[in-house]
Enzyme design. Structure first.
Site, PDB file in Angstrom:
ATOM      1  N   GLU A 105       0.682  -1.208  -0.007  1.00  0.00           N
ATOM      2  CA  GLU A 105      -0.022  -0.021  -0.022  1.00  0.00           C
ATOM      3  C   GLU A 105       0.759   1.310  -0.222  1.00  0.00           C
ATOM      4  O   GLU A 105       1.988   1.154   0.259  1.00  0.00           O
ATOM      5  CB  GLU A 105      -0.760  -0.109   1.285  1.00  0.00           C
ATOM      6  CG  GLU A 105      -1.945   1.133   1.476  1.00  0.00           C
ATOM      7  CD  GLU A 105      -2.783   1.102   0.429  1.00  0.00           C
ATOM      8  OE1 GLU A 105      -2.439   1.486  -0.634  1.00  0.00           O
ATOM      9  OE2 GLU A 105      -4.101   1.404   0.603  1.00  0.00           O
ATOM     10  N   ASP A 106       0.277   2.314  -0.577  1.00  0.00           N
ATOM     11  CA  ASP A 106       1.015   3.568  -0.584  1.00  0.00           C
ATOM     12  C   ASP A 106       1.024   4.162   0.866  1.00  0.00           C
ATOM     13  O   ASP A 106       2.133   4.709   1.345  1.00  0.00           O
ATOM     14  CB  ASP A 106       0.525   4.503  -1.598  1.00  0.00           C
ATOM     15  CG  ASP A 106      -0.990   4.685  -1.586  1.00  0.00           C
ATOM     16  OD1 ASP A 106      -1.836   4.046  -0.641  1.00  0.00           O
ATOM     17  OD2 ASP A 106      -1.587   5.427  -2.389  1.00  0.00           O
ATOM     18  N   ASP A 109      -4.455   5.366   6.434  1.00  0.00           N
ATOM     19  CA  ASP A 109      -4.979   6.411   6.802  1.00  0.00           C
ATOM     20  C   ASP A 109      -5.974   5.998   7.842  1.00  0.00           C
ATOM     21  O   ASP A 109      -5.508   5.910   9.175  1.00  0.00           O
ATOM     22  CB  ASP A 109      -5.604   7.135   5.664  1.00  0.00           C
ATOM     23  CG  ASP A 109      -5.953   8.516   5.820  1.00  0.00           C
ATOM     24  OD1 ASP A 109      -5.424   9.309   6.452  1.00  0.00           O
ATOM     25  OD2 ASP A 109      -7.379   8.792   5.529  1.00  0.00           O
ATOM     26  N   PHE A 158      -2.130  15.957   3.902  1.00  0.00           N
ATOM     27  CA  PHE A 158      -2.340  15.202   2.614  1.00  0.00           C
ATOM     28  C   PHE A 158      -1.274  15.592   1.536  1.00  0.00           C
ATOM     29  O   PHE A 158      -0.789  16.658   1.424  1.00  0.00           O
ATOM     30  CB  PHE A 158      -3.579  16.032   2.085  1.00  0.00           C
ATOM     31  CG  PHE A 158      -3.983  15.197   0.626  1.00  0.00           C
ATOM     32  CD1 PHE A 158      -4.760  14.153   1.070  1.00  0.00           C
ATOM     33  CD2 PHE A 158      -3.567  15.787  -0.373  1.00  0.00           C
ATOM     34  CE1 PHE A 158      -5.305  13.328  -0.154  1.00  0.00           C
ATOM     35  CE2 PHE A 158      -3.983  14.576  -1.434  1.00  0.00           C
ATOM     36  CZ  PHE A 158      -4.739  13.881  -1.283  1.00  0.00           C
ATOM     37  N   ARG A 171       0.901  11.554  -9.382  1.00  0.00           N
ATOM     38  CA  ARG A 171       1.437  10.288  -9.187  1.00  0.00           C
ATOM     39  C   ARG A 171       2.790  10.189  -9.681  1.00  0.00           C
ATOM     40  O   ARG A 171       3.587   9.353  -9.050  1.00  0.00           O
ATOM     41  CB  ARG A 171       0.486   9.146  -9.586  1.00  0.00           C
ATOM     42  CG  ARG A 171      -0.991   9.165  -9.218  1.00  0.00           C
ATOM     43  CD  ARG A 171      -1.598   7.957  -9.838  1.00  0.00           C
ATOM     44  NE  ARG A 171      -2.959   8.042  -9.646  1.00  0.00           N
ATOM     45  CZ  ARG A 171      -3.827   7.612  -8.590  1.00  0.00           C
ATOM     46  NH1 ARG A 171      -2.923   7.030  -7.516  1.00  0.00           N
ATOM     47  NH2 ARG A 171      -5.055   7.608  -8.449  1.00  0.00           N
TER      48      ARG A 171
HETATM   49  P1  IMP Z   1      -7.809   4.076   4.568  1.00  0.00           P
HETATM   50  O1  IMP Z   1      -6.387   3.630   5.509  1.00  0.00           O
HETATM   51  O2  IMP Z   1      -8.643   3.157   4.315  1.00  0.00           O
HETATM   52  O3  IMP Z   1      -8.442   5.216   5.295  1.00  0.00           O
HETATM   53  O4  IMP Z   1      -7.056   4.520   3.245  1.00  0.00           O
HETATM   54  C1  IMP Z   1      -5.773   4.779   2.601  1.00  0.00           C
HETATM   55  C2  IMP Z   1      -6.104   5.410   1.349  1.00  0.00           C
HETATM   56  O5  IMP Z   1      -6.430   6.620   1.186  1.00  0.00           O
HETATM   57  C3  IMP Z   1      -4.741   5.334   0.508  1.00  0.00           C
HETATM   58  O6  IMP Z   1      -4.507   4.064  -0.173  1.00  0.00           O
HETATM   59  C4  IMP Z   1      -4.700   6.493  -0.293  1.00  0.00           C
HETATM   60  O7  IMP Z   1      -5.417   6.172  -1.496  1.00  0.00           O
HETATM   61  C5  IMP Z   1      -5.874   7.168   0.325  1.00  0.00           C
HETATM   62  N1  IMP Z   1      -4.965   8.457   1.315  1.00  0.00           N
HETATM   63  C6  IMP Z   1      -4.730   8.617   2.428  1.00  0.00           C
HETATM   64  N2  IMP Z   1      -3.921   9.863   2.627  1.00  0.00           N
HETATM   65  C7  IMP Z   1      -3.799  10.286   1.551  1.00  0.00           C
HETATM   66  C8  IMP Z   1      -2.870  11.536   1.231  1.00  0.00           C
HETATM   67  O8  IMP Z   1      -2.509  11.984   2.008  1.00  0.00           O
HETATM   68  N3  IMP Z   1      -2.806  11.590  -0.069  1.00  0.00           N
HETATM   69  C9  IMP Z   1      -3.291  10.580  -1.111  1.00  0.00           C
HETATM   70  N4  IMP Z   1      -3.908   9.833  -0.640  1.00  0.00           N
HETATM   71  C10 IMP Z   1      -4.296   9.495   0.494  1.00  0.00           C
HETATM   72 MG    MG Z   2      -4.754   4.191  -2.340  1.00  0.00          MG
END
Ligand code: IMP
Ligand code: MG
Length: 192
Positions: A105-106, A109, A158, A171
């Protein structure tokens, strides 16, 4: 003339060199942890955000490894986050009995996406499933979750670049950075 995307960045949070060091460090850990496994190692690249990080990570993995792609959305079209995960594209491999999966994962959050995906892969019957994230924003957590391999923690900002997007752009930046506020303001005006 097209604009230069670098001009939209207020500051670089994680440089190209730092991202590379993260990929090397996590790949080294993976190389050690999976050295004795006789199962197939499968990296699951979560589209689209983790394409760059998956590519960088796999360059430093020194064991046979397969790559699969998956696209999920955990957010509806509105602003409300949902606990439901929507699989838009699933992995192609179907025989998962003798497989070690690492979901790449990138950024983590709320923690919802990876929590749900871990459960999904366990349901699919894989031998093991772990998670590897380039970035982590622990202060944003809604559900308790800790990636097995974590690049670096960042504050509640962000960020874009190295796969991460804002409105599908940025990206391709080779580093992770913070956008200039003017970029958001313009986007709000254009209603995107
Ligand atoms: P979560 O942990 O399910 O809330 O989701 C994580 C996803 O939210 C990541 O894979 C990103 O696609 C997106 N995301 C969360 N924070 C950022 C950010 O700072 N920049 C860009 N995408 C983000
Ligand atoms: Mg993502």
């Amino acid at each position: 003339m097209r604009k230069n995307i670098h001009d939209d960045i207020e500051r670089i949070l994680i440089s190209e060199e730092e991202v590379d060091a993260i990929a090397r460090r996590l790949a080294d850990q993976i190389n050690r942890d999976y050295a004795d496994s006789s199962r197939d190692l499968v990296l699951v690249c979560l589209l689209k955000g983790s394409i760059m990080f998956t590519a960088q990570l796999m360059r430093y993995i020194n064991m046979p490894v397969e790559v699969e792609f998956m696209k999920v959305s955990s957010y509806g079209s509105g602003t409300q986050t949902s606990g439901i995960i929507n699989v838009q594209l699933d992995i192609k491999r179907t025989d998962l009995g003798n497989v070690d999966v690492i979901i790449v994962e990138d950024i983590v959050d709320s923690g919802r996406t990876l929590t749900k995906l871990m459960a999904l892969f366990k349901e699919k019957g894989v031998s093991s499933v772990k998670t590897c994230s380039m970035l982590d924003k622990p202060s944003r957590r809604v559900v308790e979750f800790k990636p097995d391999y974590c690049g670096t923690e960042i504050p509640d900002l962000f960020v874009v670049g190295f796969g991460l997007d804002y409105a599908e752009r940025y990206r391709n930046l080779p580093y992770v950075g913070v956008l200039k506020p003017a970029v958001y303001e313009k986007a709000v005006k254009r209603n995107i």
